[in-house]
Design an enzyme around this catalytic site. Structure first.
Site, PDB file in Angstrom:
ATOM      1  N   GLY A  28       9.941  57.976  40.659  1.00 30.77           N
ATOM      2  CA  GLY A  28       9.243  57.269  41.729  1.00 30.77           C
ATOM      3  C   GLY A  28       8.210  56.313  41.165  1.00 30.77           C
ATOM      4  N   PHE A 132     -12.544  54.511  60.099  1.00 31.95           N
ATOM      5  CA  PHE A 132     -11.194  55.027  60.313  1.00 31.95           C
ATOM      6  C   PHE A 132     -11.285  56.355  61.046  1.00 31.95           C
ATOM      7  CE2 PHE A 132      -6.905  53.922  58.875  1.00 31.95           C
ATOM      8  CZ  PHE A 132      -7.083  52.615  58.483  1.00 31.95           C
ATOM      9  N   ASP A 238      14.430  62.260  49.081  1.00 34.61           N
ATOM     10  CA  ASP A 238      15.339  62.719  48.017  1.00 34.61           C
ATOM     11  C   ASP A 238      14.660  63.734  47.089  1.00 34.61           C
ATOM     12  OD1 ASP A 238      16.273  60.404  49.180  1.00 34.61           O
ATOM     13  OD2 ASP A 238      16.763  59.392  47.311  1.00 34.61           O
ATOM     14  N   GLN A 257       3.134  63.969  60.743  1.00 42.85           N
ATOM     15  CA  GLN A 257       2.132  63.202  61.489  1.00 42.85           C
ATOM     16  C   GLN A 257       2.775  62.072  62.297  1.00 42.85           C
ATOM     17  OE1 GLN A 257      -0.957  60.420  59.472  1.00 42.85           O
ATOM     18  NE2 GLN A 257      -2.091  62.080  60.409  1.00 42.85           N
ATOM     19  N   HIS A 259       1.718  58.761  64.022  1.00 41.40           N
ATOM     20  CA  HIS A 259       0.604  57.798  64.054  1.00 41.40           C
ATOM     21  C   HIS A 259       0.541  57.201  65.451  1.00 41.40           C
ATOM     22  CE1 HIS A 259      -1.834  54.294  63.259  1.00 41.40           C
ATOM     23  NE2 HIS A 259      -1.998  54.633  61.998  1.00 41.40           N
ATOM     24  N   LEU A 269       4.283  49.904  62.344  1.00 39.49           N
ATOM     25  CA  LEU A 269       2.892  50.351  62.415  1.00 39.49           C
ATOM     26  C   LEU A 269       1.881  49.238  62.664  1.00 39.49           C
ATOM     27  CD1 LEU A 269       1.450  53.129  61.885  1.00 39.49           C
ATOM     28  CD2 LEU A 269       0.636  52.046  59.805  1.00 39.49           C
ATOM     29  N   THR A 271      -2.074  49.212  62.017  1.00 39.29           N
ATOM     30  CA  THR A 271      -3.022  50.091  61.339  1.00 39.29           C
ATOM     31  C   THR A 271      -4.140  50.600  62.248  1.00 39.29           C
ATOM     32  OG1 THR A 271      -4.647  50.264  59.558  1.00 39.29           O
ATOM     33  CG2 THR A 271      -4.336  48.081  60.468  1.00 39.29           C
ATOM     34  N   GLU A 272      -4.588  51.836  61.923  1.00 43.58           N
ATOM     35  CA  GLU A 272      -5.756  52.398  62.580  1.00 43.58           C
ATOM     36  C   GLU A 272      -7.002  51.562  62.258  1.00 43.58           C
ATOM     37  OE1 GLU A 272      -5.769  56.785  62.446  1.00 43.58           O
ATOM     38  OE2 GLU A 272      -7.672  56.504  61.430  1.00 43.58           O
ATOM     39  N   ARG A 303      -5.645  61.464  64.170  1.00 41.28           N
ATOM     40  CA  ARG A 303      -4.383  60.959  64.726  1.00 41.28           C
ATOM     41  C   ARG A 303      -3.649  61.950  65.606  1.00 41.28           C
ATOM     42  NH1 ARG A 303      -2.478  57.909  59.192  1.00 41.28           N
ATOM     43  NH2 ARG A 303      -3.953  56.208  59.477  1.00 41.28           N
ATOM     44  N   HIS A 370       5.131  59.185  60.969  1.00 41.86           N
ATOM     45  CA  HIS A 370       4.420  58.414  59.955  1.00 41.86           C
ATOM     46  C   HIS A 370       4.300  59.099  58.601  1.00 41.86           C
ATOM     47  CE1 HIS A 370       1.679  55.376  58.525  1.00 41.86           C
ATOM     48  NE2 HIS A 370       0.702  56.248  58.343  1.00 41.86           N
ATOM     49  N   GLU A 400       3.023  61.569  48.489  1.00 44.94           N
ATOM     50  CA  GLU A 400       3.476  62.091  49.780  1.00 44.94           C
ATOM     51  C   GLU A 400       4.524  63.195  49.635  1.00 44.94           C
ATOM     52  OE1 GLU A 400       4.104  59.146  52.813  1.00 44.94           O
ATOM     53  OE2 GLU A 400       5.039  60.619  54.159  1.00 44.94           O
ATOM     54  N   ARG A 411      -3.255  64.752  58.393  1.00 50.42           N
ATOM     55  CA  ARG A 411      -3.953  63.926  57.406  1.00 50.42           C
ATOM     56  C   ARG A 411      -4.861  62.914  58.088  1.00 50.42           C
ATOM     57  NH1 ARG A 411      -3.137  58.816  55.369  1.00 50.42           N
ATOM     58  NH2 ARG A 411      -1.030  58.521  56.164  1.00 50.42           N
TER      59      ARG A 411
HETATM   60  C1  LIG Z   1       3.407  51.358  57.304  1.00 46.35           C
HETATM   61  C2  LIG Z   1       2.526  52.332  56.584  1.00 46.35           C
HETATM   62  C3  LIG Z   1       1.153  52.114  56.496  1.00 46.35           C
HETATM   63  C4  LIG Z   1       0.337  53.006  55.819  1.00 46.35           C
HETATM   64  N1  LIG Z   1      -1.014  52.756  55.732  1.00 46.35           N
HETATM   65  C5  LIG Z   1      -1.808  53.601  55.024  1.00 46.35           C
HETATM   66  C6  LIG Z   1      -3.195  53.328  54.834  1.00 46.35           C
HETATM   67  O1  LIG Z   1      -3.720  52.303  55.259  1.00 46.35           O
HETATM   68  N2  LIG Z   1      -3.940  54.220  54.152  1.00 46.35           N
HETATM   69  C7  LIG Z   1      -3.407  55.367  53.636  1.00 46.35           C
HETATM   70  O2  LIG Z   1      -4.139  56.147  53.009  1.00 46.35           O
HETATM   71  N3  LIG Z   1      -2.073  55.642  53.779  1.00 46.35           N
HETATM   72  C8  LIG Z   1      -1.276  54.787  54.447  1.00 46.35           C
HETATM   73  N4  LIG Z   1       0.066  55.070  54.583  1.00 46.35           N
HETATM   74  C9  LIG Z   1       0.634  56.231  53.885  1.00 46.35           C
HETATM   75  C10 LIG Z   1       0.772  55.910  52.398  1.00 46.35           C
HETATM   76  O3  LIG Z   1       1.034  54.550  52.227  1.00 46.35           O
HETATM   77  C11 LIG Z   1       1.891  56.688  51.735  1.00 46.35           C
HETATM   78  O4  LIG Z   1       1.799  58.049  52.067  1.00 46.35           O
HETATM   79  C12 LIG Z   1       1.800  56.552  50.221  1.00 46.35           C
HETATM   80  O5  LIG Z   1       1.716  55.198  49.852  1.00 46.35           O
HETATM   81  C13 LIG Z   1       2.978  57.200  49.538  1.00 46.35           C
HETATM   82  O6  LIG Z   1       2.944  56.872  48.171  1.00 46.35           O
HETATM   83  P1  LIG Z   1       3.940  57.569  47.150  1.00 46.35           P
HETATM   84  O7  LIG Z   1       3.654  56.996  45.812  1.00 46.35           O
HETATM   85  O8  LIG Z   1       3.852  59.032  47.313  1.00 46.35           O
HETATM   86  O9  LIG Z   1       5.401  57.147  47.656  1.00 46.35           O
HETATM   87  P2  LIG Z   1       6.072  55.699  47.891  1.00 46.35           P
HETATM   88  O10 LIG Z   1       5.135  54.592  47.766  1.00 46.35           O
HETATM   89  O11 LIG Z   1       6.878  55.842  49.125  1.00 46.35           O
HETATM   90  O12 LIG Z   1       7.056  55.590  46.657  1.00 46.35           O
HETATM   91  C14 LIG Z   1       8.184  56.439  46.507  1.00 46.35           C
HETATM   92  C15 LIG Z   1       8.890  56.050  45.228  1.00 46.35           C
HETATM   93  O13 LIG Z   1       9.914  57.007  44.974  1.00 46.35           O
HETATM   94  C16 LIG Z   1      11.087  56.358  44.582  1.00 46.35           C
HETATM   95  N5  LIG Z   1      12.211  57.243  44.910  1.00 46.35           N
HETATM   96  C17 LIG Z   1      12.468  57.883  46.063  1.00 46.35           C
HETATM   97  N6  LIG Z   1      13.607  58.588  45.948  1.00 46.35           N
HETATM   98  C18 LIG Z   1      14.060  58.397  44.693  1.00 46.35           C
HETATM   99  C19 LIG Z   1      15.193  58.838  43.955  1.00 46.35           C
HETATM  100  N7  LIG Z   1      16.111  59.634  44.511  1.00 46.35           N
HETATM  101  N8  LIG Z   1      15.343  58.416  42.683  1.00 46.35           N
HETATM  102  C20 LIG Z   1      14.436  57.577  42.107  1.00 46.35           C
HETATM  103  N9  LIG Z   1      13.371  57.122  42.757  1.00 46.35           N
HETATM  104  C21 LIG Z   1      13.176  57.538  44.030  1.00 46.35           C
HETATM  105  C22 LIG Z   1      11.075  55.031  45.295  1.00 46.35           C
HETATM  106  O14 LIG Z   1      11.836  54.088  44.591  1.00 46.35           O
HETATM  107  C23 LIG Z   1       9.582  54.686  45.273  1.00 46.35           C
HETATM  108  O15 LIG Z   1       9.273  53.992  44.093  1.00 46.35           O
HETATM  109  C24 LIG Z   1       0.892  54.166  55.238  1.00 46.35           C
HETATM  110  C25 LIG Z   1       2.265  54.390  55.324  1.00 46.35           C
HETATM  111  C26 LIG Z   1       3.066  53.496  56.004  1.00 46.35           C
HETATM  112  C27 LIG Z   1       4.543  53.810  56.121  1.00 46.35           C
END
Ligand SMILES: Cc1cc2nc3c(=O)[nH]c(=O)nc-3n(C[C@H](O)[C@H](O)[C@H](O)COP(=O)(O)OP(=O)(O)OC[C@H]3O[C@@H](n4cnc5c(N)ncnc54)[C@H](O)[C@@H]3O)c2cc1C
Length: 611
Positions: A28, A132, A238, A257, A259, A269, A271-272, A303, A370, A400, A411
């Site tokens: 990831g 927020f 995954d 959650q 939103h 979305l 944003t909040e 939320r 969300h 996440e 959250r």
């Molecule tokens: C529209 C939106 C707005 C948001 N706004 C906010 C905010 O303002 N503030 C806040 O705190 N949170 C916010 N969130 C929540 C927050 O953005 C996410 O929870 C957080 O960014 C998740 O980060 P991550 O690195 O865990 O996963 P992600 O950024 O989702 O990255 C997942 C990674 O895993 C990889 N991956 C997945 N499956 C596989 C696989 N099988 N093999 C190889 N690679 C894989 C993908 O390629 C990707 O690189 C928001 C979420 C959304 C959807």
């Protein structure tokens, strides 16, 4: 194959499978994965495997901000932030983890600033902060400005900044590689050990085995189990699904959650941060209904509470629109300048997708799926648990996909961008420390066998069922039965549907038989993970006979601390195709961590959750 100048080139090919060796493999390249890579890269031979090009990860879609008690614009403290996080999570938060989150938030923001992130500024040049939901001064007295932000593109800025720093460090990226299996071996005591990851190269269809001492999962959420969601199409869980299939537990998976402000009918979305800047929720008659439900912080209640109130307004006939099925987010009093400078993206989204201009008219909104509060259980070092008090040596999870648990049952906004930075960094650091003294666990005879069998099984299946049809049915049924409000009956219904869909999934037809960029095939694989996760969500939700945070049981409307102030731990124990989940899922509990002061009193005793 790789994007950095230090591209690893020592792989060998055996029986058509590529073999690589790294100390640390990170799955990831979102915020959590890349923050881990920045820690791991300089100290250990590190690879990042990602199904998306790194800057396409969902972190880039995050809008509103990242919490840290910098106290740049108002008095604030990490202790207040801890309190809000615990109360916001309806007391299912592990309090030691929440303290770390809030304390380390300050360095996490400074780290990003030093890496080059262009935060919005106050007139005197400090990092600006906005309000927020659920973030308050002095234990709930008034809303506080705690969210650091870059317009409404905070996640985009974080993702770009982290990627640039990974490139600078020469991290090895394997882009458009799908991790499909975690290689595990049982030791003489029957405990799980980790030997690496098996991945599928989208461009060629070839399999790659990554033999490693440590693996960090950072694969993001799984909002695609729902139809109405803010999540990207790729968020199919995954990583969580892979860990589950290995017999490792998942924690608090029933808590999802919703939103409050998704564009009505679409789920995209808003944003909040809009409410943080002063936007107001109104029902059909223009009433600011949150005043009735949360008199102190109104539209900035957490939320789960706001989402429930919105649905209640609609169910009780106060919804707006021709079908009375949404409420309004009113931004008109904020003025064009605030909207265009501080909330430019969401202003554009409303114009583009609903044809509504937030400068002059209120925007139709309803809750949207969300964020997954639950996931792969870890301790505060990011180490993955195989039982309540036992880790899997060398296996880490962050972001996440993980459950530390800093979010408990709900959250707070801006705590996820924080979580990915704090716990991404911790897991990267701890993985490097681990690999200094650990040995490689020897690979089994044919580590890619299970993945090869799954891929060939799907590709050669002569059935007639379509992936898109099954996925749509799953998502619609989850929306109808396991959304903001749930009952024993709705959850039992959706489990029945999932069982049927699983039978139909055995008969799936994949049109593309080729090996290059076969997204058809991978969508079938992803649907398999979605079915697994949806079932556990529903099963664990049915088992939790209380209402807490994002989990609202109409048939058990109260929080029940006596019986349910515990984390759910779910284990796969049998054939997932058996009709009754009881035959293949075992549910257990894990105590919540409470912190105490020198006198042995609880620092954050459970309170009634009033705002
Ligand atoms: C529209 C939106 C707005 C948001 N706004 C906010 C905010 O303002 N503030 C806040 O705190 N949170 C916010 N969130 C929540 C927050 O953005 C996410 O929870 C957080 O960014 C998740 O980060 P991550 O690195 O865990 O996963 P992600 O950024 O989702 O990255 C997942 C990674 O895993 C990889 N991956 C997945 N499956 C596989 C696989 N099988 N093999 C190889 N690679 C894989 C993908 O390629 C990707 O690189 C928001 C979420 C959304 C959807």
């Amino acid at each position: 194959m790789t994007t950095s100048s230090t591209a690893e080139s020592t792989s060998v090919v055996k029986d058509g499978v590529h073999y690589h060796q790294f100390d640390v493999v990170i799955v990831g390249a979102g915020g959590a994965g890349m923050r881990a890579a920045i820690e791991a890269g300089p100290g250990a031979k590190t690879a990042v495997i990602t199904k998306l090009y790194p800057t396409r990860s969902h972190t880039g879609a995050a809008q509103g901000g990242m919490a840290a008690a910098l106290a740049n614009v108002e008095e604030d403290s990490w202790e207040w932030h801890t309190f809000d996080t615990i109360k916001g999570g309806d007391y299912l938060v592990d309090q030691d983890a929440a303290e770390i989150l809030a304390k380390e938030a300050i360095d996490a923001v400074i780290d990003l600033e030093n890496m080059g992130l262009p935060f919005n500024r106050t007139p005197e040049g400090k990092i600006d902060q906005r309000r927020f939901g659920g973030h308050t001064a002095d234990h709930g007295k008034t809303p506080v400005r705690r969210a650091c932000y870059a317009a409404d593109r905070t996640g985009h800025m974080i993702l770009q900044t982290l990627f640039q720093n990974c490139v600078k460090l020469g991290i090895n990226f394997f882009n458009e590689f799908y991790a499909l299996d975690l290689i595990t071996v049982k030791d003489e005591n029957g405990d799980t050990q980790v030997a690496g990851v098996v991945a599928y190269d989208l461009a060629t269809g070839e399999l790659h085995v990554f033999h490693s001492k440590a693996v960090i999962f950072a694969t993001g959420g799984f909002g695609k189990i729902y139809k109405t969601t803010s999540n990207a199409h790729t968020l199919t869980g995954d990583g969580v699904g892979i860990v589950w299939r290995k017999g490792l537990p998942l924690e608090d998976i029933e808590f999802f959650q919703f939103h409050p402000t998704g564009l009505a009918g679409l789920g995209i979305l808003l944003t909040e941060g809009a409410r943080g800047e002063g936007a107001i929720l109104r029902n059909a008659s223009g009433e600011r209904f949150m005043e009735r439900y949360a008199p102190t912080i109104k539209d900035l209640a957490p939320r789960d509470i706001v989402a429930r109130c919105m649905v209640k307004e609609v169910l009780e006939g106060r919804g707006a629109g021709p079908h009375k099925d949404y409420v309004y987010l009113d931004c008109t009093h904020l003025g064009a300048e605030v909207l265009e400078t501080k909330l430019p993206d969401i202003t554009e989204f409303a114009r583009t997708y609903l044809g509504v201009d937030p400068v002059v008219e209120p925007v139709p909104v309803m809750p949207t799926a969300h964020y997954a509060m639950g996931g792969i259980p870890t301790n505060i070092k990011g180490e993955v648990l195989q039982a309540n008090d036992k880790i899997v040596p060398g296996l880490y999870a962050a972001g996440e996909c993980a459950c530390v648990s800093v979010h408990g049952s709900n959250r707070l906004g801006t705590n996820s961008l924080l979580d990915i930075n704090v716990f991404g960094k911790r897991s990267g650091r701890n993985a490097v420390e681990y690999v200094q003294s650990a040995d490689f666990v020897p690979l089994p005879e044919d580590p890619a066998a299970e993945v090869r069998e799954m891929i060939e099984g799907l590709r050669n299946n002569t059935g007639t069922e379509r992936v898109a049809v099954l996925r749509k049915k799953l998502q619609e049924e989850m929306d109808a039965n396991a959304q903001v409000f749930r009952t024993e009956e709705t959850l039992t219904n959706v489990m029945g549907t999932i069982h049927d869909l699983r039978q139909r999934y055995k008969n799936i037809h994949v049109d593309d038989k080729g090996s290059r960029f076969n997204t058809d095939l991978l969508e079938a694989v992803e649907l398999g993970f979605l079915l697994d996760l949806a079932e556990i969500v529903a099963y664990a939700a049915r088992n939790r006979k209380e209402s807490r945070g994002g989990h609202m049981r109409e048939d058990f409307p109260d929080r029940d601390d006596e019986n349910f102030m515990q984390h759910t731990m779910a284990y796969l124990t049998g054939d997932p195709h058996s009709p009754d989940p009881e035959d293949h899922i075992r549910l257990d509990w894990k105590p919540v961590v409470f912190t105490k002061n020198e006198k042995g009193e609880l620092n954050y005793p459970p309170l009634e959750r009033k705002y």
